[in-house]
Write an enzyme that holds these catalytic residues in place. Structure first.
Site, short mmCIF file in Angstrom:
data_model
loop_
_atom_site.label_atom_id
_atom_site.label_comp_id
_atom_site.label_asym_id
_atom_site.label_seq_id
_atom_site.Cartn_x
_atom_site.Cartn_y
_atom_site.Cartn_z
N LYS A 10 -48.21 12.67 -48.89
CA LYS A 10 -47.47 13.85 -48.21
C LYS A 10 -48.55 14.94 -47.65
O LYS A 10 -49.65 14.92 -48.45
CB LYS A 10 -46.45 14.44 -48.99
CG LYS A 10 -46.91 15.21 -50.52
CD LYS A 10 -47.53 16.59 -50.27
CE LYS A 10 -48.35 17.06 -51.18
NZ LYS A 10 -49.42 18.22 -51.22
N ASP A 140 -43.40 16.87 -56.50
CA ASP A 140 -43.62 16.09 -55.35
C ASP A 140 -43.01 14.89 -55.24
O ASP A 140 -43.02 14.11 -54.37
CB ASP A 140 -45.07 16.04 -54.73
CG ASP A 140 -46.10 17.19 -54.48
OD1 ASP A 140 -45.04 18.23 -54.35
OD2 ASP A 140 -46.99 17.32 -54.42
P1 ATP Z 1 -50.79 16.94 -56.84
O1 ATP Z 1 -49.92 15.95 -56.73
O2 ATP Z 1 -50.93 17.63 -58.24
O3 ATP Z 1 -50.75 17.88 -55.62
P2 ATP Z 1 -53.19 15.66 -55.99
O4 ATP Z 1 -52.30 15.01 -54.69
O5 ATP Z 1 -54.24 16.53 -55.46
O6 ATP Z 1 -52.25 16.12 -56.90
P3 ATP Z 1 -53.23 13.10 -57.19
O7 ATP Z 1 -53.95 11.91 -56.54
O8 ATP Z 1 -51.76 13.15 -57.45
O9 ATP Z 1 -53.76 14.22 -56.75
O10 ATP Z 1 -53.85 12.94 -58.68
C1 ATP Z 1 -53.89 14.20 -59.40
C2 ATP Z 1 -54.56 13.88 -61.13
O11 ATP Z 1 -53.28 12.93 -61.90
C3 ATP Z 1 -55.59 12.82 -60.96
O12 ATP Z 1 -56.82 13.26 -61.01
C4 ATP Z 1 -55.46 11.91 -62.33
O13 ATP Z 1 -56.23 12.34 -63.30
C5 ATP Z 1 -53.88 12.13 -62.72
N1 ATP Z 1 -52.97 10.73 -62.41
C6 ATP Z 1 -51.87 10.19 -63.13
N2 ATP Z 1 -51.61 8.98 -62.55
C7 ATP Z 1 -52.06 8.98 -61.56
C8 ATP Z 1 -52.08 8.07 -60.54
N3 ATP Z 1 -51.20 7.05 -60.52
N4 ATP Z 1 -52.76 8.32 -59.22
C9 ATP Z 1 -53.55 9.11 -59.03
N5 ATP Z 1 -53.64 10.10 -60.18
C10 ATP Z 1 -53.11 10.03 -61.40
#
Ligand code: ATP
Length: 298
Positions: A10, A140
């Site tokens: 997203k 999200d």
């Molecule tokens: P947010 O959803 O908080 O905005 P983001 O999009 O910046 O986050 P994500 O890739 O969703 O980042 O990952 C955030 C953190 O969640 C990662 O650093 C990791 O430690 C944790 N995490 C837990 N499960 C997962 C997963 N299946 N994929 C990615 N990260 C995960």
């Protein structure tokens, strides 16, 4: 039997962040768009919960937990708790969404796991229940189920579809070093931002008009100053995206990924080619695209 479900990244076309709430979250007024960058989650019946993760190309997945902290396993447990069933699954995540990039890759995995397990075990969870479980897993996650373009309120978990007649194209410029969403919100508070909650105003009209120049003036992210405060070098990427001809440069969520708005697919590819001389990974993605959906039954 295995089921593979695909869920999109997203972006936030508008991210208005209000004051902190007593529960620690911030009130949001946001417009999400699902873009054509996906993670695939495959679920197979198993005696206990396990997760394996792979990344496409150069994607670094070393920060993704392989235990119960993985949000896909948390999603699976939440679904079995909801139905009161004692089952487990082996989850295999094939990631194309950069980790900790502000693209909600973890939320996509949670949404994909919910749909995959619901189908695998024929649980027939209602849409309302699935959205409620998703909302408890993360702000999200409901949007990753719904996809398209949607208005998000509450802490982002309350989503309703938005009329979007555009076939938008984005150039996506990830960054090697992820940015913690919690750290960006903490910086936002430290800077004293967010006294009022900014609404999307002209964005809905621009989406309905499907006109990139019109959309470019309506894109907005309240978190940009906080993210740039933590990582000043990110401003260079914004400059580079604008200099190569994007209609607008937009920080994705809490960053550090930047997005460049293109006029069409060819324009996106031209910009991506120009940026590829400076940035190791540059992607092109259309939006809006569908939310979590089954791609294979095997
Ligand atoms: P947010 O959803 O908080 O905005 P983001 O999009 O910046 O986050 P994500 O890739 O969703 O980042 O990952 C955030 C953190 O969640 C990662 O650093 C990791 O430690 C944790 N995490 C837990 N499960 C997962 C997963 N299946 N994929 C990615 N990260 C995960």
């Amino acid at each position: 039997m295995s089921i593979t479900v695909r869920a999109p990244a997203k972006i936030n076309l508008h991210l208005g962040v209000g004051p902190g709430r007593p529960d620690g979250y911030h009130e949001l007024s946001t417009v999400y768009q699902a873009i054509g960058l996906y993670d695939d989650v495959t679920a197979t019946d198993a005696p206990e919960w396990t997760v394996t993760v792979s990344g496409s190309g150069e994607l670094d997945v070393s920060e993704v937990p392989l235990d119960d902290h993985n949000i896909a396993i948390r999603a699976g447990r939440a679904l079995t708790d909801h139905h009161g069933v004692d089952r487990a699954a082996a989850l295999t995540i094939a990631k194309s969404i950069p980790v900790a990039g502000g693209l909600a890759g973890g939320s996509a995995d949670a949404a994909a796991a919910l749909v995959a397990l619901d189908r695998l075990w024929d649980l027939q969870t209602s849409d309302a229940d699935l959205l409620a479980i998703a909302g408890r897993l993360g702000s999200d996650v409901p949007f990753a189920l719904v996809g398209g373009t949607a208005y998000g309120t509450g802490r982002g978990e309350l989503v309703e579809p938005v009329v979007d007649h555009g076939q938008w194209w984005w150039v996506v410029v990830p960054n090697d070093a992820g940015l913690s969403t919690a750290a960006v919100y903490a910086e936002y508070d430290r800077l004293g931002l967010g006294e009022t909650l900014r609404a999307p105003e002209g964005l809905f009209g621009a989406l309905a008009d499907a006109w990139p120049e019109g959309l470019s003036g309506e894109l907005h992210n309240d978190l940009e100053p906080a993210s740039l405060d933590l990582r000043p070098e990110l401003a260079l990427t914004k400059r580079d995206i604008l200099e190569c001809g994007a209609y607008a440069a937009l920080l994705s969520g809490s960053g550090p990924t930047w997005l460049g708005l293109a006029g069409d697919a060819d324009h996106a590819r031209e910009m991506a080619a120009a940026l590829a001389s400076t940035y190791p990974v540059v992607l092109c993605a259309p939006g809006p695209v569908a939310g979590a959906h089954v791609v294979t039954y095997a």
